[in-house]
Enzyme design. Sequence first.
Site, PDB file in Angstrom:
ATOM      1  N   HIS A 172      15.115 -59.312  36.883  1.00 18.59           N
ATOM      2  CA  HIS A 172      15.318 -60.696  37.335  1.00 18.59           C
ATOM      3  C   HIS A 172      16.525 -60.729  38.265  1.00 18.59           C
ATOM      4  O   HIS A 172      17.638 -60.421  37.841  1.00 18.59           O
ATOM      5  CB  HIS A 172      15.526 -61.616  36.129  1.00 18.59           C
ATOM      6  CG  HIS A 172      14.347 -61.650  35.200  1.00 18.59           C
ATOM      7  ND1 HIS A 172      14.140 -60.678  34.241  1.00 18.59           N
ATOM      8  CD2 HIS A 172      13.295 -62.502  35.118  1.00 18.59           C
ATOM      9  CE1 HIS A 172      13.007 -60.948  33.590  1.00 18.59           C
ATOM     10  NE2 HIS A 172      12.473 -62.056  34.112  1.00 18.59           N
TER      11      HIS A 172
ATOM     12  N   ASP B 137      11.825 -61.178  39.341  1.00 16.83           N
ATOM     13  CA  ASP B 137      11.246 -62.500  39.061  1.00 16.83           C
ATOM     14  C   ASP B 137      12.294 -63.613  39.083  1.00 16.83           C
ATOM     15  O   ASP B 137      13.486 -63.357  38.917  1.00 16.83           O
ATOM     16  CB  ASP B 137      10.609 -62.520  37.663  1.00 16.83           C
ATOM     17  CG  ASP B 137       9.340 -61.683  37.594  1.00 16.83           C
ATOM     18  OD1 ASP B 137       9.042 -60.955  38.562  1.00 16.83           O
ATOM     19  OD2 ASP B 137       8.664 -61.755  36.556  1.00 16.83           O
TER      20      ASP B 137
HETATM   21 ZN    ZN Z   1       9.944 -65.438  34.981  1.00 15.00          ZN
END
Ligand code: ZN
Length: 466
Positions: free
Chosen positions: A411, A267
Amino acid sequence: MSVVCSIAIFSTWLVTAPFPSVVAGSPSATTNSPYFRVVETPSNARLLAEASQNLGLDDKADSGLDAYPSELTHVVESWSEDLVYTAAEEGEVSVEIQPLLAVGNYLGMRVVGQVDGGGRSRTTGQHFVSNVDTESVWYLQDLIQPWAIPVWGKYIIEAAAAGVLPLRVIPSPERATLLIQEGLRQGHFTSEGLFIPVPGTNSSLLIYEPDPYLTDDGVLVAQAAIQQHGFVGLPVQEEHQVGDSITFNSNSEVDCDVAKCIALTFDDGPKPTTENLLDILAGENVPATFFLSGDQAVTSPATVQRIAQEGHVLGNHAWSHPQLPELSNKQIRSQLSRTSKVIEDHSGTDPRLFRPPYGAVSQSVYEEVIQSGYAVIQWDIDPQDWETRDTTKIVEQTIENAHPGGIILLHDIYEETVDAVPRIIRELNAEGYVFVTIPQLFDGELQVGTTYYSKDYIDTHSSRGG
Ligand code: ZN
């Protein structure tokens, strides 16, 4: 005739008929100019009637913004919100939207803001032009070469000096340039050419053959208007419903009903670290799913393209990572549509998977997710990489919680996370796991409005709220 050629002719005219050779009181130079004419400004009502007819909708002016392409809607809304913000202390602001051009692929929209307060009223406006096919949107001024503005300013001076433009004083070149800039906010293309209303008068400069003064896009708009191309029609807004299928072209050999599948998801990118991650994934031949933030994607088009080209799947993670439940439905829709537009522009694929920032959803978020046709992808393996920023812990937490059918949340914007990926891949491979994308995990078929936490935890009732 090429643009360069026209400019050359135009320059010659400037030399042979230099300003200010016009004798005040003699209108011949302006009325006979091959470049412009002073005319009465056409009424909005006439242009509105023409455009509405081309749009095939009589009451278009009253139907609000929702009927128009989403990017145009977004730009017009931003302009209106800015006006409301800046004029807040002056009083009430009302905004009216008028479609004044509908030719070929182009829709011209004038937005008029009226500010009422303290017994005074002032109006301000802006003309937007949109390509309904590509969804590009321009301020009218953006379609004009900057050097054209002072040239047209000279036309104003010339016309004022000749007495055909009812200005009380002949403006200075600086003042004339300002008049053109202001006039262009209300300017418009018609079958006769480009009209530039002159502020403080009921007159406009009509530029007959505007092409040499326009950008490449401007030339296309002008030609569509002058040649009266038939309007292609407003884009059909796709209607999505809960449970509609989202199918992916998966040429996957993996059958996750049999194999020990697991999905890596990343993400908040793309960032420069994403490039390193892509090198690692390519080296290991592991596919992943990337949920991009629109405001990052727009600055890294090459990385977005690379993610798609290397066989990974792209998803939408909203534009600016907001808490979506705190936003209005319109703002949520804008967060979704802007992000998907950027991803599609750079990857060629319209993303259909959505991951809400912070995993935060609400009834409104689901309404907009369904309306826009997304499946919601959450996760069930979270090594908290954003918090620990510790490569060893990220690896250990991931391995400890891994299970067949799981969705791992990472991430790609952290170096520590990217550094953890080779070990995660090696250790899970050793345990017999096969890495797949989200579509592969669900056999190439997901559903609008359904929430996916893992292969075995799927919530089809999520649209009811929560
Ligand atoms: Zn996020």
